[in-house]
Write an enzyme that holds these catalytic residues in place. Structure first.
Site, mmCIF file in Angstrom:
data_model
loop_
_atom_site.group_PDB
_atom_site.id
_atom_site.type_symbol
_atom_site.label_atom_id
_atom_site.label_comp_id
_atom_site.label_asym_id
_atom_site.label_seq_id
_atom_site.Cartn_x
_atom_site.Cartn_y
_atom_site.Cartn_z
ATOM 1 N N GLU A 5 0.000 1.729 -3.448
ATOM 2 C CA GLU A 5 0.784 2.826 -2.901
ATOM 3 C C GLU A 5 2.130 2.333 -2.381
ATOM 4 O O GLU A 5 3.163 2.961 -2.592
ATOM 5 C CB GLU A 5 -0.001 3.505 -1.775
ATOM 6 N N ARG A 61 -16.320 -5.657 -2.147
ATOM 7 C CA ARG A 61 -17.631 -4.992 -2.161
ATOM 8 C C ARG A 61 -18.246 -4.954 -3.554
ATOM 9 O O ARG A 61 -19.462 -4.906 -3.698
ATOM 10 C CB ARG A 61 -17.530 -3.601 -1.541
#
Length: 185
Positions: A106, A69
């Site tokens: 993560e 994006r």
């Protein structure tokens, strides 16, 4: 112009064009969808102008967009500001010689790449993305930019997810360069 430089009407317009998508991409996540903002030419132009003004204010000569994006946002900003656009891509997506930078996710690691010849020691680079979350991708992009010899002019994002503490991760690496978010959640 900082977020305070956006008038209340324009700020409300931008906020109204960001759609919440619950449980995407996995349960418990509230995804911030910017596609309605991109589809609205008035809102998209206002956002592009805000980013372009930051580039000009901070003396940027190039704008880096982070996949994916960030590409959508940074490309029209580069045109509006009259400066070059350089994509930072996921590893293996750019042809030719690249510089890579691994970073922690993560659960695991990822790597981003840049064409080193697209930046030089003469460049001041503004990094643009849609969201600052944990700051891993942005931090890796700062490392890549500096490895090319270019100077970081700043990092600008549409939204900062303050509860994920990405700002704290980036501040030491930014040194004197600003981190600006239009919206902080």
């Amino acid at each position: 112009m900082s977020s305070t430089d956006i008038d209340a009407t324009t700020r409300e317009l931008l906020l109204s064009r960001i759609r919440d998508v619950p449980d995407y991409p996995k349960p418990g996540v509230l995804f911030k969808d910017i596609t309605p903002l991109l589809a609205d030419p008035v809102a998209f132009t206002a956002l592009t102008d805000w980013f372009a003004e930051l580039c000009v204010r901070h003396g940027a000569t190039k704008v880096v967009g982070l996949e994916a994006r960030g590409f959508i946002l940074a490309a029209p900003v580069s045109v509006r500001a009259g400066i070059g656009f350089v994509p930072v891509r996921k590893a293996g997506k750019l042809p030719g010689a690249t510089l890579g930078q691994a970073y922690d996710l993560e659960y695991g690691t990822a790597e981003i790449e840049i064409h080193a010849e697209d930046l030089s020691a003469d460049d001041r680079v503004m990094v643009i993305d849609d969201v600052l979350a944990t700051g891993g991708t942005a931090e890796a992009s700062l490392n890549l930019i500096r490895r090319t010899g270019a100077e970081v002019a700043g990092v600008s994002v549409l939204m900062e997810l303050g509860f994920l503490a990405g700002r704290g991760r980036l501040e030491a690496g930014l040194r004197e360069a600003p981190l600006e978010a239009l919206i902080t959640l």
